[in-house]
Enzyme design. Structure first.
Site, PDB file in Angstrom:
ATOM      1  N   ASP A 166       1.006  -1.077   0.055  1.00 14.51           N
ATOM      2  CA  ASP A 166       0.013   0.234   0.135  1.00 14.51           C
ATOM      3  C   ASP A 166       0.783   1.096  -0.078  1.00 14.51           C
ATOM      4  OD1 ASP A 166      -1.786   2.144   0.382  1.00 14.51           O
ATOM      5  OD2 ASP A 166      -2.302   1.543   2.399  1.00 14.51           O
ATOM      6  N   ASP A 368      -1.853   7.149  -5.799  1.00 14.04           N
ATOM      7  CA  ASP A 368      -2.526   5.518  -4.514  1.00 14.04           C
ATOM      8  C   ASP A 368      -2.367   4.692  -5.634  1.00 14.04           C
ATOM      9  OD1 ASP A 368      -3.678   4.402  -2.646  1.00 14.04           O
ATOM     10  OD2 ASP A 368      -5.250   4.686  -3.137  1.00 14.04           O
TER      11      ASP A 368
END
Ligand SMILES: *[C@@H]1O[C@H](CO)[C@@H](O)[C@H](O)[C@H]1NC(C)=O
Ligand SMILES: *[C@@H]1O[C@H](CO)[C@@H](O)[C@H](O)[C@H]1NC(C)=O
Ligand SMILES: *[C@@H]1O[C@H](CO)[C@@H](O)[C@H](O)[C@H]1NC(C)=O
Length: 487
Positions: A166, A368
């Site tokens: 992440d 992201d």
């Protein structure tokens, strides 16, 4: 730079060629010169051939590739859809996976909006709501954990574990025995007692102080807690441990040893935070890698695997470098300086201001890995979509699906010519996306324009748009690079 789309002109049967010719009629190619080919049929075949693995087969996936450069080490990246426990592969499944992915995506964006300074000031025009928020559905993936997996070794001797990566998280954690509460994972849960290198961290230590929400356990050990906002969380104690990335051994990485974990992390043992903060893996590696890492996200619905590479040796020569911006109010996130958007090579008449990260930390453009679909503020999204529609008036439309309002019925087409979509960055570089990064298959007919409104002043560059493009973060020098490789 223009990361050209490498449009491979397939050899087509004569009857099919007509379709292509037909579909380009009506487009004034002279005034909009920048078109590329979307290979409809090949995309659909690829989607049909896609075979997910059972959770019990995860270990069959390759974990590392031999590095050809001493200054870097490389891990294989696997998309979550590959790790589905349902093995059948039909369009029905593609559709189901797609809808599940969009549900996760809406939640991911909602959680980013809550975590980032822009969260409080929605522009009130979000076309979709998260209805099932807080319902019984528990998905840690939706919140903090992203969509891609790597396999690493934890402890000494190393125990293989799947980790989700992440780019917006600043902690590394694994489920740990003794489990007060653990979700099911594909490998045995890590047991500190079996590791010679496991060392607990006391709550007075400086490492402990650098962790958000840290605290003290009865035994004076450092306690950590990460909650992802949807009911999933990890709680436990902080430790220093050895991690193994292929042939590279890294000692004394601060990891969370999670004794109480909840969430459906699709068999992964934990999470590998790659965010910009000091406690993420990238932050901790610091000097060893010069804060440098690079990834190439796999294409959804294909059997190819992507890569995650650490080290200065991973910084490609010939990439287009764009300034990496830091938001003091959200140090985990990687922001880039986007200045405009273009369709068909024509820059849209929208103000640069719309993408600006302002002094209060509002707005801006986040890269992201955990968000699938790129979001823009409504004004920018509408301008992009309207320009795209204008230049695709020759293509048959289909009704909107999920979060997409612009879809096309490409049933019967072998390939279609579509205008390019480009991101203009501060300082000059332009990233021109391959057609498959913005027209994605939903079912056997509909392909949708894969952008949406963020419903706020925040923009997010999602993984669908990043796929197949080498993306490099040079944290030490403050640049993010695009290309030059496609993968
Ligand atoms: C597999 O797919 C079926 C429907 O296609 C669904 O009902 C079932 O819950 C899925 N199983 C898992 C473990 O995801
Ligand atoms: C990676 O794969 C090799 C061979 O398949 C295996 O020996 C090794 O233990 C694996 N490492 C990890 C971290 O899973
Ligand atoms: C899509 O186009 C095909 C061929 O032109 C047509 O048969 C089909 O009904 C259309 N589907 C939709 C949902 O519009």
């Amino acid at each position: 730079m223009s990361l050209a789309s490498t449009p491979m002109l397939p050899i087509l049967p004569a009857a099919m060629l007509q379709l292509i010719t037909l579909c380009s009629i009506g487009v004034a190619a002279t005034s909009y010169p920048d078109f590329q080919l979307l290979n409809v049929k090949q995309t659909l075949i690829g989607t049909k051939m896609f075979k997910p693995l059972k959770t019990s087969e995860f270990h069959q996936l390759p974990n590392v590739s031999e590095s050809d450069h001493p200054g870097k080490w490389e891990l294989k990246l696997v998309h979550r859809d590959k790790l589905s426990s349902n093995v059948t592969s039909t369009f029905h499944d593609h559709g189901r996976r797609f809808h599940e992915r969009m549900k996760r995506d809406v939640k991911r964006v909602a959680s980013l909006l809550r975590r980032l300074p822009s969260g409080g000031s929605h522009d009130g025009d979000a076309a979709y709501e998260v209805n099932d928020f807080g319902s019984g559905v528990v998905s840690g993936m939706a919140q903090g954990s992203g969509e891609y997996f790597v396999r690493i070794g934890v402890g000494s001797p190393p125990r293989s574990q799947y980790m989700v990566i992440d780019s917006g998280s600043d902690i590394v954690w694994v489920q740990c025995q003794h489990c007060n509460q653990c979700y099911r994972q594909s490998d045995p849960v890590f047991n500190p007692a079996d590791s010679a290198s496991f060392a607990g961290v006391s709550c007075g230590s400086s490492v402990c102080e650098r962790i958000e929400n840290s605290g003290c356990n009865a035994g004076r050990s450092c306690r950590y807690e990460v909650s992802y906002g949807d009911g999933s969380y990890t709680k436990g104690t902080l430790a220093l441990e050895t991690l193994t990335f292929g042939g590279t051994v890294v000692k004394n990485v601060a990891i969370g040893c999670g004794h109480i974990n909840r969430g459906m992390f699709i068999g992964a043992a934990g999470l590998l935070g790659l965010g910009g903060g000091s406690m993420s893996l990238v932050g901790q590696l610091g000097g060893q890698t010069g804060g440098a890492f690079s990834y190439c996200l796999v294409s959804r619905g294909t059997d190819a695997s992507g890569s995650l590479v650490f080290g200065r040796g991973a910084m490609p020569v010939g990439a287009s470098w764009v300034p990496l911006l830091r938001n003091p109010r959200a140090p985990s996130f990687y922001y880039v300086g986007l200045s405009g958007l273009g369709v068909g090579g024509i820059r849209l008449a929208i103000s640069e201001e719309i993408f600006r990260l302002n002094d209060l930390g509002y707005g801006g453009v986040v890269m992201d890995t955990g968000t699938a679909v790129t979001r823009f503020p409504t004004l920018a999204y509408n301008a992009l979509r309207d320009a795209f529609i204008l230049q695709t008036s020759n293509l048959p439309r289909a009704s909107g699906v999920s979060i997409f309002d612009t879809c096309y019925n490409l049933s019967g087409f072998v390939s279609v010519r579509v205008p390019t979509v480009s991101f203009y960055f501060l300082g000059g570089p332009t990233l021109t996306l391959p057609a498959r990064n913005f027209l994605i298959p939903i079912d056997e007919m509909a392909f949708c324009f894969a952008f949406a409104s963020s419903g706020s002043e925040l923009s997010i560059i999602g993984n669908i748009q990043q796929e197949g493009i080498q993306i490099s973060f040079d944290g030490a020098n403050g640049f993010v690079g695009f290309g030059p490789n496609v993968c």
